[in-house]
Every structure is written in structure tokens, then in C-alpha cells.
Design a protein around this motif. Structure first.
Motif, PDB file in Angstrom:
ATOM      1  N   LEU A 138       2.709   8.489  -9.969  1.00 53.68           N
ATOM      2  CA  LEU A 138       1.987   7.471  -8.850  1.00 53.68           C
ATOM      3  C   LEU A 138       2.500   6.026  -8.641  1.00 53.68           C
ATOM      4  O   LEU A 138       3.364   5.658  -7.571  1.00 53.68           O
ATOM      5  N   ALA A 139       2.954   5.692 -10.055  1.00 56.25           N
ATOM      6  CA  ALA A 139       3.701   4.232  -9.782  1.00 56.25           C
ATOM      7  C   ALA A 139       4.872   4.574  -8.933  1.00 56.25           C
ATOM      8  O   ALA A 139       5.228   3.610  -8.505  1.00 56.25           O
ATOM      9  N   ARG A 140       5.679   4.744  -9.534  1.00 54.01           N
ATOM     10  CA  ARG A 140       6.902   5.196  -9.151  1.00 54.01           C
ATOM     11  C   ARG A 140       6.836   5.679  -7.358  1.00 54.01           C
ATOM     12  O   ARG A 140       7.586   5.078  -6.886  1.00 54.01           O
ATOM     13  N   GLY A 141       6.067   6.853  -7.166  1.00 51.60           N
ATOM     14  CA  GLY A 141       6.241   6.720  -5.635  1.00 51.60           C
ATOM     15  C   GLY A 141       5.766   5.297  -4.595  1.00 51.60           C
ATOM     16  O   GLY A 141       6.409   5.278  -3.473  1.00 51.60           O
ATOM     17  N   GLN A 142       4.472   5.065  -5.433  1.00 48.32           N
ATOM     18  CA  GLN A 142       4.060   4.031  -4.634  1.00 48.32           C
ATOM     19  C   GLN A 142       5.323   2.342  -4.419  1.00 48.32           C
ATOM     20  O   GLN A 142       4.769   1.802  -3.347  1.00 48.32           O
ATOM     21  N   ILE A 143       5.371   2.554  -5.762  1.00 52.50           N
ATOM     22  CA  ILE A 143       6.970   1.081  -5.640  1.00 52.50           C
ATOM     23  C   ILE A 143       7.833   1.478  -4.569  1.00 52.50           C
ATOM     24  O   ILE A 143       8.435   0.770  -4.238  1.00 52.50           O
ATOM     25  N   GLU A 144       7.890   2.916  -4.665  1.00 52.44           N
ATOM     26  CA  GLU A 144       9.261   2.979  -3.763  1.00 52.44           C
ATOM     27  C   GLU A 144       9.140   2.660  -2.079  1.00 52.44           C
ATOM     28  O   GLU A 144       9.624   2.260  -1.701  1.00 52.44           O
ATOM     29  N   LEU A 226      -1.944  -2.089  -7.121  1.00 52.34           N
ATOM     30  CA  LEU A 226      -0.180  -1.450  -6.086  1.00 52.34           C
ATOM     31  C   LEU A 226      -1.838  -1.246  -4.854  1.00 52.34           C
ATOM     32  O   LEU A 226      -0.860  -1.599  -3.813  1.00 52.34           O
ATOM     33  N   LEU A 227      -2.962  -0.396  -4.400  1.00 51.85           N
ATOM     34  CA  LEU A 227      -3.664  -0.709  -3.224  1.00 51.85           C
ATOM     35  C   LEU A 227      -3.473  -2.064  -3.164  1.00 51.85           C
ATOM     36  O   LEU A 227      -3.029  -2.086  -1.793  1.00 51.85           O
ATOM     37  N   ALA A 228      -4.274  -2.923  -4.232  1.00 55.15           N
ATOM     38  CA  ALA A 228      -4.080  -4.174  -3.919  1.00 55.15           C
ATOM     39  C   ALA A 228      -2.640  -5.411  -2.563  1.00 55.15           C
ATOM     40  O   ALA A 228      -2.890  -5.862  -1.503  1.00 55.15           O
TER      41      ALA A 228
END
Length: 233
Positions: A138-144, A226-228
Motif C-alpha cells: 500500500l505504502a509503496r504504491g501510494q508513494i509512487e 498518506l490519504l492526508a
């Protein structure tokens, strides 16, 4: 010119490992100061860390990793002001690394050489959590999606960085979202981020109920942080 490296070590109930971690960090060529932030421990973490020659700051109650890191950097600034030293490069290290913390030297090199602003440790899969990797993906995809950069281990807490880079990430996201949010913030600020392979060992989160609860909290905090940032320019 930097005065060297200061290691900031957030710790909660790590009396059995923190001394070995502090000793290993102080053995690194470029580290001249280790600050342990005892985040509400109920054991002898603070006393053991002090005996190992760390500077120790205590939170009377647990305030979380982000608060511990910010307290550690604030204590560092006090020490720099007292001694008149130049700003240190920051090294964030978990308290349970033990003797393996001596392997962190390669993480420091790109920051000290000026070729990176933030270096994130990439540790062997065998030393990672025993979970299925849902939160990492999740983190990897959202950061990218937000920055265009793919970071293989976006939740790894072992990091070296300049003080300016830390400032770009503050105030830190709360809870377990601190690492992922930091990456978004510093990448958006134009900082140079690299991942460095490092051989570390630490306490692994298991597949038992405690491990599942930990990952649920991690998923909640990472998602919130990440949503923020998706709604920030």
C-alpha cells in the motif's frame, strides 16, 4: 561542514537490547553522539542506555515513534547549542538492532558525501516482518502515485538524512505513518532519496495475534497519513 553524525534511537521496553545497540552505534566511525528517547518504558531501558554512554531523554508516558524522534532531534539541538558544534547529520535507528547496528555505516555514506539527502535502509527479506506485506505494498504504491518514485522498503525506519531534509518532513506524521509520510514530504520538496542495502537483524513482527494487531494499527496509520497527503499540493 557537519560535525558528524548523531544517532536518534526511540525505545520502549528495550532494556535487553538497547545497550548493544548503543555500543554498536558508537563504534561507527562517523557517529559521535547517540541519543536514546525512552518512550514510556516500564523497564530499565533508560538506565541501561545511559550506562552504555547514550544521552537519554524520557517520556513519562508513551507518545509514539514520531514524538520520540522529534524529542531526540530537539535534545540534539540543545546539545549542539551547549557545545557550539555544527549541525549533525541524523541517523535514525531502532533500539532492537543490537550488534547488527554496526552494519549501518553504508547508510551514512551517500548523505555524508553529499550525493543524497535521505538514505533508507533496504534490509534482507529474512529480517523483515513475517506478515504478508499488505501495508508495504500500500505504502509503496501510494508513494509512487504521489511522487513518481518507487521505494522498495518505504516503512523501514533506519534512515540517514540531513537536518534540512528532516525539517521538510516536520511535523512528522503520527503513529506508524511516520516513515511513509516522510518519504512523500521530502520527495515533494525535491530531496534526493536513495535506498542502501544493509544487513540488519531485529525483533520481527510475527503471525500471532499481537503481530496481526500491530499490522492492523500500522495499516490504519499509514493509510491515514498518506490519504492526508493526497490532498496536499
Amino acid at each position: 561542514m557537519s560535525a558528524g553524525v548523531a544517532a536518534i534511537v526511540p525505545a520502549k521496553d528495550e532494556a535487553d537490547r538497547v545497550a548493544a545497540t548503543v555500543t554498536a552505534l558508537l563504534a561507527l566511525d562517523d557517529v559521535d553522539l547517540v541519543i536514546v528517547v525512552d518512550d514510556g518504558s516500564t523497564d530499565a531501558t533508560a538506565a541501561v542506555a545511559a550506562d552504555a554512554e547514550a544521552l537519554v531523554v524520557r517520556h513519562p508516558a508513551n507518545r509514539g515513534k514520531a514524538a520520540a524522534l522529534e524529542t531526540g532531534v530537539a535534545r540534539l539541538l540543545e546539545e549542539e547549542t551547549r557545545t557550539g558544534s555544527d549541525p549533525h547529520v541524523l541517523l535514525f535507528a531502532d533500539a532492537d538492532l543490537g550488534a547488527s547496528a554496526t552494519n549501518l555505516e553504508p547508510l551514512l555514506l551517500p548523505v555524508l558525501a553529499g550525493s543524497a539527502d535521505l538514505a533508507v535502509a533496504n534490509i534482507p527479506r529474512s529480517a523483515s516482518s513475517l506478515g504478508a506485506g499488505r501495508v508495504v505494498r500500500l505504502a509503496r504504491g501510494q508513494i509512487e502515485a504521489m511522487t513518481g518514485r518507487r521505494i522498495e522498503q518505504p516503512l523501514n525506519g533506519m534512515r540517514a538524512m540531513t537536518r534540512e531534509t528532516f525539517a521538510d518532513a516536520t511535523p512528522l506524521a503520527s503513529g506508524w505513518g511516520v516513515e511513509a509520510a516522510m518519504l512523500v514530504d521530502v520527495l515533494r520538496a525535491g530531496r534526493r532519496v536513495v535506498e542502501v542495502p544493509v544487513g540488519l537483524t531485529h525483533r520481527r513482527t510475527g503471525t500471532d495475534l499481537a503481530g496481526r494487531l500491530h499490522r492492523a494499527k500500522q495499516l490504519r496509520d499509514v493509510s491515514t497519513a498518506l490519504l492526508a497527503r493526497r490532498f496536499l499540493s
